[in-house]
Design a protein around this motif. Structure first.
Motif, PDB file in Angstrom:
ATOM      1  N   UNK A   5       1.213  -1.543   0.558  1.00 59.53           N
ATOM      2  CA  UNK A   5      -0.172   0.041  -0.441  1.00 59.53           C
ATOM      3  C   UNK A   5       1.101   1.125  -0.049  1.00 59.53           C
ATOM      4  N   UNK A   6       0.522   2.224  -0.520  1.00 59.02           N
ATOM      5  CA  UNK A   6       1.338   3.311  -0.950  1.00 59.02           C
ATOM      6  C   UNK A   6       0.571   5.111  -1.010  1.00 59.02           C
ATOM      7  N   UNK A   7       0.265   6.111  -1.060  1.00 60.59           N
ATOM      8  CA  UNK A   7       0.253   7.100  -0.410  1.00 60.59           C
ATOM      9  C   UNK A   7      -0.791   6.962  -1.753  1.00 60.59           C
TER      10      UNK A   7
ATOM     11  N   UNK B 105       1.870   7.306   5.156  1.00 66.02           N
ATOM     12  CA  UNK B 105       2.071   5.699   5.657  1.00 66.02           C
ATOM     13  C   UNK B 105       3.074   6.242   6.927  1.00 66.02           C
ATOM     14  N   UNK B 106       3.416   5.151   8.231  1.00 64.86           N
ATOM     15  CA  UNK B 106       4.480   6.002   9.523  1.00 64.86           C
ATOM     16  C   UNK B 106       4.164   4.257   9.474  1.00 64.86           C
ATOM     17  N   UNK B 107       5.461   3.625   9.127  1.00 63.79           N
ATOM     18  CA  UNK B 107       5.551   2.746  10.037  1.00 63.79           C
ATOM     19  C   UNK B 107       4.926   1.322   9.097  1.00 63.79           C
ATOM     20  N   UNK B 108       3.696   0.617  10.386  1.00 66.03           N
ATOM     21  CA  UNK B 108       3.076   0.257  10.124  1.00 66.03           C
ATOM     22  C   UNK B 108       2.060   0.206   9.686  1.00 66.03           C
TER      23      UNK B 108
ATOM     24  N   UNK C 232      -7.995   8.482  10.088  1.00 69.55           N
ATOM     25  CA  UNK C 232      -8.063   7.203  11.234  1.00 69.55           C
ATOM     26  C   UNK C 232      -6.806   6.165  10.423  1.00 69.55           C
ATOM     27  N   UNK C 233      -6.039   6.554  11.832  1.00 67.98           N
ATOM     28  CA  UNK C 233      -4.235   5.868  11.601  1.00 67.98           C
ATOM     29  C   UNK C 233      -5.027   4.347  11.144  1.00 67.98           C
ATOM     30  N   UNK C 234      -4.800   2.921  10.690  1.00 67.67           N
ATOM     31  CA  UNK C 234      -5.234   1.727  10.513  1.00 67.67           C
ATOM     32  C   UNK C 234      -3.762   1.005  10.429  1.00 67.67           C
TER      33      UNK C 234
END
Length: 74
Positions: A3-5, A43-46, A60-62
């Motif tokens: 997955x990417x931006x 994106x940040x880490x996982x 939301x961060x998932x």
């Protein structure tokens, strides 16, 4: 495919239910997480920050493992 931006995704219900992220918030997960198209804005880490534009809600961060590519049902 990673997955990417800019990718369009939806949450995977089975992986989000009973997760740490679900337990840290309201346990009633809204249906739009699983049925509407969300856009990965960061994106940040996982984790991916997802914006669900069809519903006026905060981003939301998932976890990446809780997301899958959104495919239109047309």
């Amino acid at each position: 495919m990673p997955i990417k931006r800019g990718d369009f995704v939806r949450a995977i219900k089975e992986k989000l239910e009973n997760s740490l992220e679900a337990k840290a918030s309201d346990p009633r997960l809204p249906s739009y997480l699983f049925t509407s198209k969300g856009e990965v804005v960061d994106l940040s880490g996982d984790y991916a920050l997802v914006k669900f534009g069809i519903t006026p809600t905060p981003n939301i961060w998932l976890r990446l493992e809780q997301l899958e590519e959104f495919k239109d049902s047309k």
